[in-house]
Design an enzyme around this catalytic site. Structure first.
Site, PDB file in Angstrom:
ATOM      1  N   CYS A   1       0.825  -1.204   0.000  1.00  0.00           N
ATOM      2  CA  CYS A   1       0.000   0.000   0.000  1.00  0.00           C
ATOM      3  C   CYS A   1       0.861   1.256   0.000  1.00  0.00           C
ATOM      4  O   CYS A   1       2.071   1.206   0.181  1.00  0.00           O
ATOM      5  CB  CYS A   1      -0.921   0.004   1.220  1.00  0.00           C
TER       6      CYS A   1
ATOM      7  N   ASN B   1       0.923  -0.397   5.745  1.00  0.00           N
ATOM      8  CA  ASN B   1       1.461  -1.107   4.587  1.00  0.00           C
ATOM      9  C   ASN B   1       2.228  -2.318   5.090  1.00  0.00           C
ATOM     10  O   ASN B   1       3.118  -2.188   5.922  1.00  0.00           O
ATOM     11  CB  ASN B   1       2.400  -0.192   3.788  1.00  0.00           C
ATOM     12  N   GLY B   2       1.882  -3.508   4.593  1.00  0.00           N
ATOM     13  CA  GLY B   2       2.601  -4.711   4.990  1.00  0.00           C
ATOM     14  C   GLY B   2       1.675  -5.769   5.545  1.00  0.00           C
ATOM     15  O   GLY B   2       0.442  -5.682   5.412  1.00  0.00           O
TER      16      GLY B   2
ATOM     17  N   TYR C   1       9.777  -4.105  -8.895  1.00  0.00           N
ATOM     18  CA  TYR C   1       8.459  -3.813  -9.465  1.00  0.00           C
ATOM     19  C   TYR C   1       7.712  -2.645  -8.835  1.00  0.00           C
ATOM     20  O   TYR C   1       7.203  -1.764  -9.535  1.00  0.00           O
ATOM     21  CB  TYR C   1       7.576  -5.072  -9.366  1.00  0.00           C
TER      22      TYR C   1
ATOM     23  N   GLY D   1      -1.242   1.007  -4.978  1.00  0.00           N
ATOM     24  CA  GLY D   1      -2.509   0.381  -4.640  1.00  0.00           C
ATOM     25  C   GLY D   1      -3.650   1.001  -5.411  1.00  0.00           C
ATOM     26  O   GLY D   1      -3.794   2.225  -5.440  1.00  0.00           O
TER      27      GLY D   1
END
Length: 508
Positions: free
Chosen positions: A2, A101-102, A257, A28
């Site tokens: 995210c 995030n995670g 990426y 996201g």
């Protein structure tokens, strides 16, 4: 994976947060949300969809206040529903809002303890809500009407003791300030910066440096593993190491990426790391096939373009843009559900026939995850008249699930799991397949910052640095988060989601 942002300014922060989230949209595309604090009153707007679709003029008018946080969601857990859009909020103590995030790796244990010992109710199957409630409980234990920075850091130290996994989070404490923190391994990224205004220095915390750049903030530095950054309402900055940091082991897949090429990750230029990936892959190709017959190198847009260009330069081969991308289609890899990914490939790309017809082409992608996308692209190249289609991956073969925030929870969905390179080559119907070596990938990143010698590479080597991931855990994760489970949850009710969490707690 995210995108997060938190900021305290001397003006209304709504537009600033909106603009920043558009810059972080690549992290996201499932949902977006903003929460602001205006003299103790909270304003929230969140929903499924892209940033530009979630926020309209009428919403922005209500997002007043000089402090706020924002989030763009990429679903790795749970279904795709508005209830799972962030920020999440709990009213006690103070009023806390979290953007996360995670992934936590001990969610089941924490959920059970929160219910049985802390007497807190968890409404979704999101580990983000679990993390928020753990922090809320530890702050509540301080019993302070007005928390000091030391109270906040002390509570966060307990959070680090209880929570395991890879995570970065930004928390708004209503009326007091914004807190940012990063897991003790530094797996998930977090950076902060400042800008000078007529009223003094202002600060921003975000997932990527490009978010700071877009709003005129200068990078101060990355948040250290196990460190907390606290900015109070008067824009005073406080920092503290709240956990004994382990070896700094950032996620290598950010460079492959996720991150934008114009970002710096732990002082490493993502763009230059991808250039070096192309150089090293070219050297390997030359070593394996010095007499290759490649006529042209063609990237699969967009992430692989940097590596492909440098690979072509190194080999002395023409580089051409053979695919035109429809920019109104999202990033294929982060779309929930395999059927949606399959459907989007032909909508997303169209081949330029003159670049393929009668040529031996080398297609370059950043990585190969499930394999169906590259198989379709290879067929598109053949349909456009290519004589031979070779395929190169700027990353090694992805053979293992990810548990730290990337949507690769099931080995059964990974084309390279349990297969040789030759078997993968046959499955994607390429005339030849070449992967980057893991040592070369690590070198491509670490050359940008020699102080970081290790990276989180579990999807490539199956080594999980938190030390709490075994086959039983991976099997349970696969049952909960594979594509079939996600589709079932999307069609199911909230009751079904609650039952899934209950099952997880029972198994724990």
């Amino acid at each position: 994976m995210c995108g997060l942002v938190g900021v305290v300014t001397s003006n209304d922060v709504g537009v600033c947060l909106y603009d920043t989230l558009t810059v972080l949209q690549h992290r996201g595309q499932d949902a977006a949300g903003i929460m602001t604090s205006d003299n103790g009153k909270l304003n929230l707007r969140k929903d499924n969809g892209l940033v530009k679709d979630v926020f309209r003029t009428r919403h922005m008018r209500s997002l007043t206040g000089q402090m706020g946080i924002g989030h763009v969601r990429y679903p790795t857990a749970g279904s795709s529903s508005p209830a799972l859009a962030q920020p999440f909020y709990v009213n006690s103590p103070y009023g806390l809002a979290l953007a996360h995030n995670g992934n936590l790796t001990n969610t089941a244990e924490l959920s059970r303890d929160l219910f049985k010992e802390d007497l807190r109710h968890i409404n979704t199957d999101s580990d983000s809500e679990v993390l928020l409630n753990v922090l809320a409980h530890e702050l509540q234990q301080k019993g302070k009407i007005e928390p000091t920075p030391e109270d906040i850091f002390s509570a966060l130290s307990r959070v680090y003791q209880r929570c395991r996994g890879g995570f970065a989070a930004i928390v708004m404490i209503t009326g007091y300030g914004i807190l940012g923190f990063r897991d003790k391994h530094g797996i998930r990224p977090l950076v902060f910066g400042s800008r000078q205004t007529e009223r003094g220095k202002e600060y921003m915390i975000a997932s990527e440096s490009v978010a700071l750049d877009s709003q005129g903030f200068t990078i101060e530095r990355d948040v250290a593993p196990g460190e907390a950054i606290y900015i109070d309402v008067k824009n005073n900055l406080f920092t503290k190491l709240c956990s004994e940091s382990d070896v700094h082991t950032p996620c290598i897949f950010e460079h492959v990426y996720f991150a934008r090429p114009d970002s710096l990750m732990d002082s490493i230029s993502v763009y230059k790391a991808r250039l070096r990936m192309g150089e090293k892959l070219a050297d390997k190709l030359n070593k394996l096939r010095p007499d290759h017959d490649i006529d042209v190198v063609i990237p699969i847009p967009d992430t692989s373009r940097t590596s492909a260009l440098e690979l072509a330069n190194r080999l002395g081969i023409k580089f051409r843009e053979g695919f035109v991308k429809n920019r109104y289609i999202g990033r294929t890899f982060i779309m929930p559900g395999q059927s949606m990914r399959k459907k989007s490939v032909r909508q997303k790309l169209n081949a330029i026939e003159l670049e393929f017809k009668g040529k031996n082409v080398l297609l370059v992608d950043d990585s190969i995850v499930r394999g169906t996308t590259c198989k379709q692209i290879i067929q598109m190249a053949r349909d456009a008249g290519a004589k031979k289609v070779y395929f190169a991956s700027a990353a090694p073969a992805i053979r293992f699930p990810n548990v730290y925030g990337i949507d690769m929870p099931a080995a059964s969905e990974l084309i390279a799991a349990g297969r040789t390179d030759n078997e993968i080559e046959e499955l994607i119907e390429a005339d030849w397949l070449i992967y980057q070596d893991l040592d070369d990938l690590i070198a491509a990143a670490s050359e940008g910052n020699p102080n970081i010698s290790q990276y989180e590479c579990s999807v490539f080597n199956g080594e999980y640095i938190t030390g709490d991931v075994d086959e039983v855990y991976l099997k349970r994760l696969e049952n909960l988060r594979n594509d079939a489970a996600k589709q079932g949850k999307k069609k199911g009710s909230n009751k079904q989601q609650t039952n899934l969490v209950a099952d997880l707690n029972t198994e724990a």
